[in-house]
Design an enzyme around this catalytic site. Sequence first.
Site, PDB file in Angstrom:
ATOM      1  N   ASP A  59      -3.113  -2.852   4.046  1.00 41.07           N
ATOM      2  CA  ASP A  59      -3.202  -2.796   5.256  1.00 41.07           C
ATOM      3  C   ASP A  59      -4.231  -3.973   5.513  1.00 41.07           C
ATOM      4  OD1 ASP A  59      -1.057  -1.039   5.021  1.00 41.07           O
ATOM      5  OD2 ASP A  59      -2.385   0.519   5.717  1.00 41.07           O
TER       6      ASP A  59
ATOM      7  N   TYR B 181       4.294   4.905  11.042  1.00 44.54           N
ATOM      8  CA  TYR B 181       2.566   5.328  10.159  1.00 44.54           C
ATOM      9  C   TYR B 181       2.039   6.451  11.245  1.00 44.54           C
ATOM     10  CZ  TYR B 181      -1.325   5.182   7.871  1.00 44.54           C
ATOM     11  OH  TYR B 181      -2.281   4.770   7.107  1.00 44.54           O
TER      12      TYR B 181
ATOM     13  N   ASP C 125      -6.440  -4.167   6.321  1.00 44.07           N
ATOM     14  CA  ASP C 125      -8.023  -3.561   6.670  1.00 44.07           C
ATOM     15  C   ASP C 125      -8.825  -3.661   5.645  1.00 44.07           C
ATOM     16  OD1 ASP C 125      -7.008  -1.541   5.763  1.00 44.07           O
ATOM     17  OD2 ASP C 125      -6.855  -0.607   7.894  1.00 44.07           O
TER      18      ASP C 125
ATOM     19  N   GLU D  73       0.556  -1.185  -0.027  1.00 41.04           N
ATOM     20  CA  GLU D  73       0.256   0.302   0.164  1.00 41.04           C
ATOM     21  C   GLU D  73       0.941   1.473  -0.033  1.00 41.04           C
ATOM     22  OE1 GLU D  73      -3.191   2.148   3.095  1.00 41.04           O
ATOM     23  OE2 GLU D  73      -3.678   0.218   2.933  1.00 41.04           O
ATOM     24  N   LYS D  74       1.793   1.325   1.087  1.00 42.48           N
ATOM     25  CA  LYS D  74       2.888   2.483   0.829  1.00 42.48           C
ATOM     26  C   LYS D  74       4.317   1.992  -0.164  1.00 42.48           C
ATOM     27  CE  LYS D  74      -0.009   3.806   4.478  1.00 42.48           C
ATOM     28  NZ  LYS D  74      -0.465   2.169   4.652  1.00 42.48           N
TER      29      LYS D  74
ATOM     30  N   ARG E  81      -0.716   7.156  10.756  1.00 44.69           N
ATOM     31  CA  ARG E  81      -2.443   7.630  10.887  1.00 44.69           C
ATOM     32  C   ARG E  81      -3.465   6.857  11.268  1.00 44.69           C
ATOM     33  NH1 ARG E  81      -4.594  10.442   5.219  1.00 44.69           N
ATOM     34  NH2 ARG E  81      -3.434  11.542   4.950  1.00 44.69           N
TER      35      ARG E  81
END
Length: 720
Positions: A101, A320, A103, A7-8, A322
């Site tokens: 991630d 991270y 989720d 994702e990142k 957030r």
Amino acid sequence: MRLFIAEKRDVALAISTALGGPDKPSGASFQVNGDRITWLWGHVLRLADPEEHDERYKKWELNMLPMDWPISYLPESRHADHLKKVIELARQADSLVNAGDPDPEGQRLVDEVIEYAKLNGKPVKRILINDNNGPAILKAIENIEDNAKYHGLSMSALARAVSDQRYGYNLTRCYSILAQKKGYEGVLSVGRVQTPILGLVVARDRAHEGHEKQAYHTIKALIDMAGQSVSAEYLPQEGDPVDEKGRIVDAVFARKIVNDVQGKPVTVLSVETSERKNEPPLPYNLLALQADAAGLWNYKPKQVLDITQRLRDRHKAITYNRSDCRYLNDERHTEAPDLLQALKPAFGDMAEYAAPDRKSKAFDSKKVTAHHAIIPTMSVPDLNKLAQDERRIYELIVKLYIAQFYPPAEFMATKVELEIAGHRFKAEGRLNSSPGWRVLSEQDLGEYEKAEKQPDLHKLQQSDSGTVESAEAVKNFTKPPARYTMKTLLKDLTAVAKYVTDPEIKKLLMDKDSDKQDESGGIGTPATRDSHIDTLFKRGFLTEQDKKILSTELGRSFHDALPDFAVRPDMTALWHEKQKMIEAGELDYRQLIEEVDRSVAAEIERVKVNGLNIAIKNAAVHCPKCGNGFLKARKGPKGKFWGCSSYPECNATFPDKSGKPDLNPKPVRKPEASGEHKCPDCGKGLIRRPAKRKGLFWWGCSGFPDCEFRCFDEDGKPKL
């Protein structure tokens, strides 16, 4: 070739490092032992807007609502080039690994890229990474699973995103159009999370303003116990005149108790002393950090998010940013000695006296969700080179991490029950013994020291006696619910269930957050709440005065015009219930979207028939020429003027006068053509006009634009 899609970028780097690969990518991927690891920048695709499917939707018209358009994706413009590279790598790969991630959003944003590239036919696996620590990543790779297992999770996230879009776009247009017909010039935006936040603030403001203060009485006695002065309060008994909180409300009764105990002997009935420990707070998640920063420096949530983003991206100083979790994986504890050592030059004794072998309750892998808590990294910046806001936020994060390696704050708490002339009184005392982690902050240490009271109370024993030196009944008044501050509003957004009266909805909200530590029936997420609050301010629904968050007249009027489902958190609860069914494969994701479409259509039909009952202050002025449009402020070459909103059908314009349209302007005298001086080209009269430079003039033909003759002025005459 196997392609991991993270994702990142920092997750892709962590996977590469864990597998023994390079720390620098080759193009858009890291290459490790025949595998490739690429990354996204969060969502690199976006749901297409209605006007991108049908140009008719570009116009905001009531007869076009509700809008209905197919689900499709378009690349985010700023990530379009990178997306092409990722898709090219994916097409070259034999199999794909979803490393988003762990989720619903993380699942969906990788799946949507695979779907967009039409690569659904390729084998796809799934790894769940919630810590960029090497051993944690290797463990996740060992437990790799089939991506199809998480299809329901992906569809649940898709259903929520589409439903939010359909709900917000349609109702925002509907309410805005109806308000504009009443002269409102702005946009009345609606959102599943945004509008219930407005509902919270409006309800709090009205509770504060509608509060009627009630008197109550606190009965106090000052007692001499063998030379020790003890302050005690009356304990109400059954049958006493009390309010719902057990406070005495009868002044006569209070005076009677005071008279009864004045100068009377006192006997100690019981003494309870216990040792208490106050463990250090858990490391920050984004919400807790935003709340503390709001309380300390009045920072807005968006401001804190931006600061942490700089600390993470520019300075590589924090993990991270957030995260919604306040726990750390157990593996992180093994890194503590090195990290504390790295922090010593910048934080001195604070890091020096930390005990890396101490393991606080924060280290618990079972409680880590998609991401662990926000903590410092080994890249410790020079504090003097950080901007002031960056340094403040960084120091908060570091101090709370270091606190995990300090002992708890300790104190002795004592409760004493006394008997005076047949009445019961209580006395409470506290003796501090060790400040522990509270030494890390002057504020925390000050609160600890201030909390000490009647420190010698623990020395009393049962049956000790004394005498009442004085007694009094202190009259107090109930206080209204406090206005919201940014800190208290942020914290309340994590627990809105406490305001819900419907037991079923309350239970659904609580169940939604059953696996989260800092959420208890909340709405929104730590990563999105700042944008919802920011929108409410931009729309003029909320304002801030003396650090208090207040609803505006427009905000209240709009709130009152909306149906209950729009301003309550019920929708989040009901959607979540359906999302869980989608995740479990018990409900098709399209059924939730269709249900939302039906409720939106019903609401639009209702307001089409009944109108929008909203009061618009300083409504726009109806156009006196056409009677249909409203006059709107516009900017032209000569400054501000007012034009009809129905332009080009109506071309009425009016000059500006003190910020309002001047409907009765004085007629502008046009310069008359000279009878004496004629245009040498066409024979019509010439007109003397002022030049831009003060005091100068020029001459032009009165036949302009058919004739463009012009010349200089010389002593009030045209210089032909």
